[in-house]
Motif scaffolding. Sequence first.
Motif, PDB file in Angstrom:
ATOM      1  N   SER A 142      23.000 -16.353  -4.572  1.00 43.89           N
ATOM      2  CA  SER A 142      22.198 -17.027  -5.592  1.00 43.89           C
ATOM      3  C   SER A 142      22.162 -16.219  -6.884  1.00 43.89           C
ATOM      4  CB  SER A 142      20.775 -17.249  -5.074  1.00 43.89           C
ATOM      5  OG  SER A 142      19.949 -17.803  -6.069  1.00 43.89           O
ATOM      6  N   ARG A 143      22.000 -14.923  -6.766  1.00 42.74           N
ATOM      7  CA  ARG A 143      21.950 -14.071  -7.963  1.00 42.74           C
ATOM      8  C   ARG A 143      23.299 -14.030  -8.669  1.00 42.74           C
ATOM      9  NH1 ARG A 143      16.939 -13.408 -10.032  1.00 42.74           N
ATOM     10  NH2 ARG A 143      15.470 -13.208  -8.299  1.00 42.74           N
ATOM     11  N   ARG A 144      24.370 -14.009  -7.920  1.00 46.04           N
ATOM     12  CA  ARG A 144      25.690 -14.042  -8.546  1.00 46.04           C
ATOM     13  C   ARG A 144      25.889 -15.333  -9.327  1.00 46.04           C
ATOM     14  NH1 ARG A 144      29.399 -11.729  -3.559  1.00 46.04           N
ATOM     15  NH2 ARG A 144      29.344  -9.517  -4.119  1.00 46.04           N
ATOM     16  N   ARG A 145      25.495 -16.463  -8.741  1.00 46.39           N
ATOM     17  CA  ARG A 145      25.610 -17.743  -9.455  1.00 46.39           C
ATOM     18  C   ARG A 145      24.745 -17.741 -10.711  1.00 46.39           C
ATOM     19  NH1 ARG A 145      25.464 -19.860  -4.062  1.00 46.39           N
ATOM     20  NH2 ARG A 145      23.225 -20.250  -4.299  1.00 46.39           N
ATOM     21  N   GLU A 146      23.573 -17.166 -10.606  1.00 46.52           N
ATOM     22  CA  GLU A 146      22.673 -17.112 -11.761  1.00 46.52           C
ATOM     23  C   GLU A 146      23.289 -16.315 -12.905  1.00 46.52           C
ATOM     24  OE1 GLU A 146      18.692 -14.643 -12.413  1.00 46.52           O
ATOM     25  OE2 GLU A 146      18.404 -16.318 -11.019  1.00 46.52           O
ATOM     26  N   LEU A 147      23.925 -15.194 -12.578  1.00 45.39           N
ATOM     27  CA  LEU A 147      24.564 -14.371 -13.610  1.00 45.39           C
ATOM     28  C   LEU A 147      25.700 -15.133 -14.290  1.00 45.39           C
ATOM     29  CD1 LEU A 147      24.706 -10.894 -11.819  1.00 45.39           C
ATOM     30  CD2 LEU A 147      23.233 -11.542 -13.741  1.00 45.39           C
ATOM     31  N   HIS A 149      25.960 -18.373 -14.645  1.00 45.95           N
ATOM     32  CA  HIS A 149      25.375 -19.422 -15.495  1.00 45.95           C
ATOM     33  C   HIS A 149      24.761 -18.838 -16.764  1.00 45.95           C
ATOM     34  CE1 HIS A 149      24.947 -22.394 -11.893  1.00 45.95           C
ATOM     35  NE2 HIS A 149      26.180 -22.317 -12.358  1.00 45.95           N
ATOM     36  N   LEU A 150      24.264 -17.603 -16.687  1.00 44.69           N
ATOM     37  CA  LEU A 150      23.698 -16.976 -17.879  1.00 44.69           C
ATOM     38  C   LEU A 150      24.778 -16.613 -18.893  1.00 44.69           C
ATOM     39  CD1 LEU A 150      20.972 -14.601 -16.360  1.00 44.69           C
ATOM     40  CD2 LEU A 150      20.575 -16.479 -17.965  1.00 44.69           C
ATOM     41  N   VAL A 151      25.882 -16.041 -18.408  1.00 44.61           N
ATOM     42  CA  VAL A 151      26.908 -15.572 -19.341  1.00 44.61           C
ATOM     43  C   VAL A 151      27.861 -16.684 -19.752  1.00 44.61           C
ATOM     44  CG1 VAL A 151      28.645 -14.831 -17.640  1.00 44.61           C
ATOM     45  CG2 VAL A 151      28.436 -13.606 -19.818  1.00 44.61           C
ATOM     46  N   ALA A 152      28.056 -17.670 -18.894  1.00 50.10           N
ATOM     47  CA  ALA A 152      28.983 -18.774 -19.187  1.00 50.10           C
ATOM     48  C   ALA A 152      28.317 -20.092 -18.785  1.00 50.10           C
ATOM     49  CB  ALA A 152      30.296 -18.576 -18.453  1.00 50.10           C
ATOM     50  N   PRO A 153      27.346 -20.574 -19.576  1.00 46.73           N
ATOM     51  CA  PRO A 153      26.624 -21.805 -19.227  1.00 46.73           C
ATOM     52  C   PRO A 153      27.578 -22.988 -19.093  1.00 46.73           C
ATOM     53  CG  PRO A 153      25.544 -20.660 -21.046  1.00 46.73           C
ATOM     54  CD  PRO A 153      26.856 -19.976 -20.834  1.00 46.73           C
ATOM     55  N   LEU A 161      22.132 -12.495 -24.007  1.00 47.52           N
ATOM     56  CA  LEU A 161      21.753 -12.170 -22.638  1.00 47.52           C
ATOM     57  C   LEU A 161      20.529 -11.255 -22.623  1.00 47.52           C
ATOM     58  CD1 LEU A 161      25.252 -11.374 -21.090  1.00 47.52           C
ATOM     59  CD2 LEU A 161      23.894 -13.450 -20.761  1.00 47.52           C
ATOM     60  N   PRO A 162      19.659 -11.400 -21.633  1.00 56.24           N
ATOM     61  CA  PRO A 162      18.592 -10.411 -21.458  1.00 56.24           C
ATOM     62  C   PRO A 162      19.191  -9.013 -21.328  1.00 56.24           C
ATOM     63  CG  PRO A 162      18.270 -12.299 -20.002  1.00 56.24           C
ATOM     64  CD  PRO A 162      19.634 -12.455 -20.608  1.00 56.24           C
ATOM     65  N   ALA A 163      18.468  -8.001 -21.788  1.00 57.13           N
ATOM     66  CA  ALA A 163      19.002  -6.638 -21.813  1.00 57.13           C
ATOM     67  C   ALA A 163      19.400  -6.152 -20.429  1.00 57.13           C
ATOM     68  CB  ALA A 163      17.964  -5.688 -22.420  1.00 57.13           C
ATOM     69  N   ASP A 164      18.615  -6.515 -19.404  1.00 59.45           N
ATOM     70  CA  ASP A 164      18.941  -6.029 -18.064  1.00 59.45           C
ATOM     71  C   ASP A 164      20.211  -6.674 -17.528  1.00 59.45           C
ATOM     72  OD1 ASP A 164      17.602  -8.481 -17.949  1.00 59.45           O
ATOM     73  OD2 ASP A 164      16.763  -8.088 -15.967  1.00 59.45           O
ATOM     74  N   VAL A 165      20.430  -7.940 -17.867  1.00 62.68           N
ATOM     75  CA  VAL A 165      21.658  -8.623 -17.444  1.00 62.68           C
ATOM     76  C   VAL A 165      22.859  -8.079 -18.217  1.00 62.68           C
ATOM     77  CG1 VAL A 165      22.858 -10.850 -17.385  1.00 62.68           C
ATOM     78  CG2 VAL A 165      20.441 -10.704 -16.732  1.00 62.68           C
ATOM     79  N   PHE A 199      33.238 -11.107 -24.330  1.00 64.72           N
ATOM     80  CA  PHE A 199      32.601 -11.444 -25.606  1.00 64.72           C
ATOM     81  C   PHE A 199      31.187 -10.872 -25.676  1.00 64.72           C
ATOM     82  CE2 PHE A 199      29.932 -14.240 -28.207  1.00 64.72           C
ATOM     83  CZ  PHE A 199      30.652 -14.250 -29.393  1.00 64.72           C
ATOM     84  N   ALA A 200      30.435 -10.976 -24.576  1.00 67.24           N
ATOM     85  CA  ALA A 200      29.040 -10.532 -24.563  1.00 67.24           C
ATOM     86  C   ALA A 200      28.908  -9.019 -24.682  1.00 67.24           C
ATOM     87  CB  ALA A 200      28.362 -11.014 -23.283  1.00 67.24           C
ATOM     88  N   THR A 201      29.878  -8.279 -24.156  1.00 63.74           N
ATOM     89  CA  THR A 201      29.766  -6.819 -24.115  1.00 63.74           C
ATOM     90  C   THR A 201      30.522  -6.114 -25.232  1.00 63.74           C
ATOM     91  OG1 THR A 201      31.655  -6.723 -22.579  1.00 63.74           O
ATOM     92  CG2 THR A 201      29.450  -6.796 -21.618  1.00 63.74           C
ATOM     93  N   GLN A 202      31.363  -6.855 -25.955  1.00 60.86           N
ATOM     94  CA  GLN A 202      32.278  -6.219 -26.903  1.00 60.86           C
ATOM     95  C   GLN A 202      31.560  -5.367 -27.947  1.00 60.86           C
ATOM     96  OE1 GLN A 202      35.573  -6.584 -26.297  1.00 60.86           O
ATOM     97  NE2 GLN A 202      36.029  -5.058 -27.855  1.00 60.86           N
ATOM     98  N   GLY A 203      30.402  -5.820 -28.410  1.00 57.59           N
ATOM     99  CA  GLY A 203      29.703  -5.083 -29.462  1.00 57.59           C
ATOM    100  C   GLY A 203      28.729  -4.038 -28.956  1.00 57.59           C
TER     101      GLY A 203
END
Length: 221
Positions: A142-147, A149-153, A161-165, A199-203
């Motif tokens: 479930s957590r993997r699916r959630e991640l 969906h957060l990064v690639a809706p 993204l939330p800082a912890d994610v 894309f989310a981590t590049q910067g």
Amino acid sequence: MPWPWEDLSLVDRFWLLTAGPHPVAGPSYSARLGLAMAAIRAIENAGEIRWIGPDDDPVLRTISDCRCPEPLRTWHAALQSAEPPDLDGIPATYTLAPLVSSTWDQEAEQLASRGLVAIERSRLAPLGRDHYAVIDVDELQSRRRELVHLVAPPDGSVKDLPADVLDLFVVARAADAVSDLLRVPGLYPAPAVLRAIEFATQGSRAWRRLEATMRYRNAVR
């Protein structure tokens, strides 16, 4: 038992998410490197270490009096003991060495003591290795699916993204452990998901600094 997600550290989350549904004596090499990076990032977030210098060749400085809880305090001490006396900090290349051989097993024992991981003790101790398994496999999936969906809706939108994610993806990408973090057994994450993580981590400065520690991987293999 369901994971107390909000109370889990970055290291807790990374260990649980990169573990598979079956008992294992150890992770992939990439996941082991990633867990060492997660420990460094968690201690940095606690304010007990800091990077100095350019992001592509940084140096890690430790704070003398660590206030982190265990096991972060133990890992902070390991970093501190590795700091060369004639240098002002630890070059990025050498920051994984004090942690990579021990963090996974130490974290596994911590999670087991909290009822999140099951242990199969070796009958061949001290020669054999204990095996560890995530107890709540449904929570893992479930957590993997959630991640994902957060990064690639599904609607293709791009969101912050939330800082912890973001930290999870920063560590996974730097360690080349994204497939460990998000895999479905036998499959790798879809190319669109990998591009979204890039894309989310590049910067992220944290990603660039942890990327610099990966010279260690080439030095020891």
